[in-house]
Design a protein around this motif. Structure first.
Motif, mmCIF file in Angstrom:
data_model
loop_
_atom_site.group_PDB
_atom_site.id
_atom_site.type_symbol
_atom_site.label_atom_id
_atom_site.label_comp_id
_atom_site.label_asym_id
_atom_site.label_seq_id
_atom_site.Cartn_x
_atom_site.Cartn_y
_atom_site.Cartn_z
ATOM 1 N N LYS A 96 0.855 -1.198 0.000
ATOM 2 C CA LYS A 96 0.000 0.000 0.000
ATOM 3 C C LYS A 96 0.881 1.236 0.000
ATOM 4 C CE LYS A 96 -4.497 -1.263 1.456
ATOM 5 N NZ LYS A 96 -4.697 -2.150 2.610
ATOM 6 N N ASN A 97 0.321 2.329 -0.455
ATOM 7 C CA ASN A 97 1.069 3.588 -0.504
ATOM 8 C C ASN A 97 1.592 3.989 0.875
ATOM 9 O OD1 ASN A 97 2.155 5.853 -1.709
ATOM 10 N ND2 ASN A 97 0.290 7.069 -1.477
ATOM 11 N N ASN A 98 0.836 3.656 1.925
ATOM 12 C CA ASN A 98 1.240 4.136 3.256
ATOM 13 C C ASN A 98 2.044 3.093 4.052
ATOM 14 O OD1 ASN A 98 -0.641 2.252 3.957
ATOM 15 N ND2 ASN A 98 -1.934 3.623 5.154
ATOM 16 N N THR A 99 2.368 1.954 3.417
ATOM 17 C CA THR A 99 3.003 0.864 4.180
ATOM 18 C C THR A 99 4.225 1.336 4.968
ATOM 19 O OG1 THR A 99 2.237 -0.754 2.600
ATOM 20 C CG2 THR A 99 4.016 -1.445 4.042
ATOM 21 N N PHE A 100 5.095 2.129 4.337
ATOM 22 C CA PHE A 100 6.339 2.514 5.003
ATOM 23 C C PHE A 100 6.262 3.923 5.601
ATOM 24 C CE2 PHE A 100 7.401 -0.688 1.858
ATOM 25 C CZ PHE A 100 8.097 -1.592 2.638
ATOM 26 N N ALA A 101 5.124 4.586 5.416
ATOM 27 C CA ALA A 101 4.992 5.954 5.922
ATOM 28 C C ALA A 101 5.154 5.945 7.440
ATOM 29 C CB ALA A 101 3.629 6.514 5.538
ATOM 30 N N GLY A 102 5.881 6.895 7.957
ATOM 31 C CA GLY A 102 6.077 6.965 9.401
ATOM 32 C C GLY A 102 7.425 6.405 9.831
ATOM 33 N N LEU A 103 8.158 5.764 8.915
ATOM 34 C CA LEU A 103 9.484 5.269 9.274
ATOM 35 C C LEU A 103 10.508 6.385 9.001
ATOM 36 C CD1 LEU A 103 9.399 1.570 8.025
ATOM 37 C CD2 LEU A 103 9.035 2.453 10.319
ATOM 38 N N GLU A 104 10.551 7.322 9.926
ATOM 39 C CA GLU A 104 11.367 8.538 9.788
ATOM 40 C C GLU A 104 12.855 8.249 9.618
ATOM 41 O OE1 GLU A 104 10.831 12.100 10.696
ATOM 42 O OE2 GLU A 104 8.806 11.675 9.945
ATOM 43 N N TYR A 105 13.312 7.146 10.231
ATOM 44 C CA TYR A 105 14.751 6.900 10.263
ATOM 45 C C TYR A 105 15.209 5.845 9.263
ATOM 46 C CZ TYR A 105 13.922 9.258 14.659
ATOM 47 O OH TYR A 105 13.515 10.166 15.595
ATOM 48 N N LEU A 106 14.270 5.358 8.456
ATOM 49 C CA LEU A 106 14.621 4.268 7.531
ATOM 50 C C LEU A 106 15.644 4.741 6.489
ATOM 51 C CD1 LEU A 106 13.877 1.306 7.029
ATOM 52 C CD2 LEU A 106 12.322 2.087 5.248
ATOM 53 N N GLU A 107 16.816 4.087 6.469
ATOM 54 C CA GLU A 107 17.885 4.459 5.539
ATOM 55 C C GLU A 107 18.041 3.457 4.409
ATOM 56 O OE1 GLU A 107 21.716 5.285 7.219
ATOM 57 O OE2 GLU A 107 20.842 6.519 8.797
ATOM 58 N N THR A 108 17.809 2.176 4.727
ATOM 59 C CA THR A 108 17.978 1.143 3.708
ATOM 60 C C THR A 108 16.715 0.311 3.605
ATOM 61 O OG1 THR A 108 20.316 0.989 4.276
ATOM 62 C CG2 THR A 108 19.394 -0.808 2.984
ATOM 63 N N LEU A 109 16.228 0.141 2.383
ATOM 64 C CA LEU A 109 15.075 -0.714 2.153
ATOM 65 C C LEU A 109 15.413 -1.643 1.003
ATOM 66 C CD1 LEU A 109 12.159 -1.521 2.691
ATOM 67 C CD2 LEU A 109 11.415 0.367 1.252
ATOM 68 N N ASP A 110 15.486 -2.934 1.289
ATOM 69 C CA ASP A 110 15.820 -3.906 0.258
ATOM 70 C C ASP A 110 14.599 -4.756 -0.052
ATOM 71 O OD1 ASP A 110 16.808 -5.803 -1.414
ATOM 72 O OD2 ASP A 110 18.625 -6.196 -0.255
ATOM 73 N N LEU A 111 14.026 -4.522 -1.223
ATOM 74 C CA LEU A 111 12.833 -5.260 -1.665
ATOM 75 C C LEU A 111 13.150 -6.097 -2.897
ATOM 76 C CD1 LEU A 111 10.182 -2.403 -1.265
ATOM 77 C CD2 LEU A 111 10.131 -4.574 -0.054
ATOM 78 N N SER A 112 14.448 -6.350 -3.122
ATOM 79 C CA SER A 112 14.813 -7.064 -4.342
ATOM 80 C C SER A 112 14.321 -8.511 -4.301
ATOM 81 C CB SER A 112 16.324 -7.009 -4.565
ATOM 82 O OG SER A 112 17.013 -7.431 -3.421
ATOM 83 N N VAL A 113 14.163 -9.083 -5.478
ATOM 84 C CA VAL A 113 13.683 -10.461 -5.654
ATOM 85 C C VAL A 113 12.347 -10.698 -4.937
ATOM 86 C CG1 VAL A 113 14.402 -12.875 -5.816
ATOM 87 C CG2 VAL A 113 16.139 -11.110 -5.572
ATOM 88 N N ASN A 114 11.359 -9.951 -5.345
ATOM 89 C CA ASN A 114 9.977 -10.159 -4.924
ATOM 90 C C ASN A 114 9.122 -10.103 -6.183
ATOM 91 O OD1 ASN A 114 9.429 -10.258 -1.829
ATOM 92 N ND2 ASN A 114 11.101 -8.801 -2.042
#
Ligand SMILES: *[C@@H]1O[C@H](CO)[C@@H](O)[C@H](O)[C@H]1NC(C)=O
Ligand SMILES: *[C@@H]1O[C@H](CO)[C@@H](O)[C@H](O)[C@H]1NC(C)=O
Ligand SMILES: *[C@@H]1O[C@H](CO)[C@@H](O)[C@H](O)[C@H]1NC(C)=O
Length: 337
Positions: A96-114
């Motif tokens: 969803k568009n808001n799935t990661f909203a609110g993760l102020e400090y998130l620096e790395t997001l690895d969604l590869s191979v999905n």
């Protein structure tokens, strides 16, 4: 118990999954400090849902090689200090568009191979996100997501991997104008419907471009030569694009003035964002120093007052004691007399 109360409890259980979830039944990930960051290692543990019972102050979650299909915003809001999230090789198809909203400090997001078909536009608005890996999601339309995310205010994105995202049909090359910090871009293994110099004008901080195994069409035969020249002049580390036959006309072809303007705007935006990041750091630092001074100040005042009170109390007490003592002595004297 009245029926109403039961309903309330049911509702509460639905609203507070983290609280109501029975953690005894969840697999335990190993949690330790890695490079000073609190890390939960759930690598290859056959998770089918996002774990709900990790420590709330966790900073790194390694969830690669699991079987997670869905992630909800409620799952992630349990871990608001999250800085690095690895989800390589799961079964995620939709976010969803808001799935990661609110993760102020998130620096790395690895969604590869999905199996993602679309990246939520709001990912590009995460204020701290530096590294985004989307490699090997078979048919993502990344250009569309970036377009929908505009205007992108404060961005930190410097590393973007979109290799092997065009399996069935050529994809559109994204417009990176609003992401001027990008220094590393991996587009290898993709087919692009067409490439033109304007696609690279908005990448004014580009240092490494992995374009191995890229195929592309060019609107104009000279475009390919212009791109190669442009990237070479800017010392970008890349593989020379295989261009259609060289014609004499191309040797003098330059970047379009419009594209040069895009490059200048990008440089300007890059400078502003850099300054903004420095300012933010200074402000945070100053804020910290002021807070310490404030706490020290309050401490001094508090202890100062206490000390004064004590020194004032002392004579009063002794005076009273002395009076009482006098009374007692008098009584004693009276008795003995
Ligand atoms: C996604 O969320 C962002 C704000 O975070 C908003 O600007 C954008 O319009 C949303 N897109 C869709 C498709 O809902
Ligand atoms: C770019 O992606 C490909 C495929 O995912 C990978 O093999 C390659 O190492 C990546 N390039 C760099 C420089 O990391
Ligand atoms: C490019 O393709 C060849 C052959 O398909 C493959 O062996 C090679 O690993 C690919 N390189 C990258 C960086 O993806």
């Amino acid at each position: 118990m009245p029926f109403n109360n039961l309903l309330w409890i049911l509702l509460l259980c639905l609203l507070l999954p983290g609280w109501a979830f029975d953690c005894k039944n969840e697999k335990k990930c190993k949690t330790s400090r890695v490079h000073g960051l609190k890390t939960s290692d759930c690598y290859r543990m056959d998770f089918k849902e996002f774990p709900k019972c990790l420590p709330n102050n966790i900073e790194v979650i390694e969830l690669s090689y699991n079987r997670i299909r869905k992630i909800y915003q409620e799952d992630l809001l349990l871990y608001t200090y999250l800085q690095h999230l690895y989800l390589t090789d799961n079964l995620i198809v939709q976010l969803k568009n808001n799935t990661f909203a609110g993760l102020e400090y998130l620096e790395t997001l690895d969604l590869s191979v999905n199996g993602l078909l679309k990246v939520p536009p709001s990912i590009f608005q995460l204020p701290s996100l530096k590294n985004l890996y989307l490699s090997q999601n078979k048919n993502i339309n990344i250009a569309e997501s970036i377009e929908e995310a505009k205007p992108i205010g404060s961005t930190s994105l410097t590393k973007l991997d979109i290799s092997y995202i065009s399996e069935d049909s050529p994809v559109e090359f994204p417009d990176f104008k609003e992401l001027p910090l990008i220094a590393f871009l991996n587009i290898s293994g993709n087919a692009f419907d067409y490439l033109s110099p304007k696609h690279f004008a908005g990448l004014c901080n580009l240092q490494i471009l992995d374009n191995s195994n890229v195929t592309a069409q060019y609107e104009n035969n000279c475009d390919c030569w212009i791109i190669n020249r442009w990237l070479t002049e800017r010392n970008v580390d890349f593989h020379t694009f295989l261009c259609p036959l060289f014609s004499q006309e191309c040797s003098n072809e330059q970047m379009d003035p419009e594209d040069l303007k895009v490059f200048e705007d990008c440089t300007e935006k890059f400078k502003n964002i850099k300054q903004w990041h420095v300012l933010k750091k200074v402000a945070l630092w100053l804020g910290g120093v002021l807070l310490v001074i404030l706490i020290l100040g309050i401490g001094f005042v508090y202890f100062g007052c206490n000390k004064n009170r004590k020194t004032k109390k002392q004579p009063i007490m002794t005076l009273r004691e002395r009076v009482e003592l006098m009374h007692v002595e008098n009584k004693v004297e009276n008795i003995y007399i």
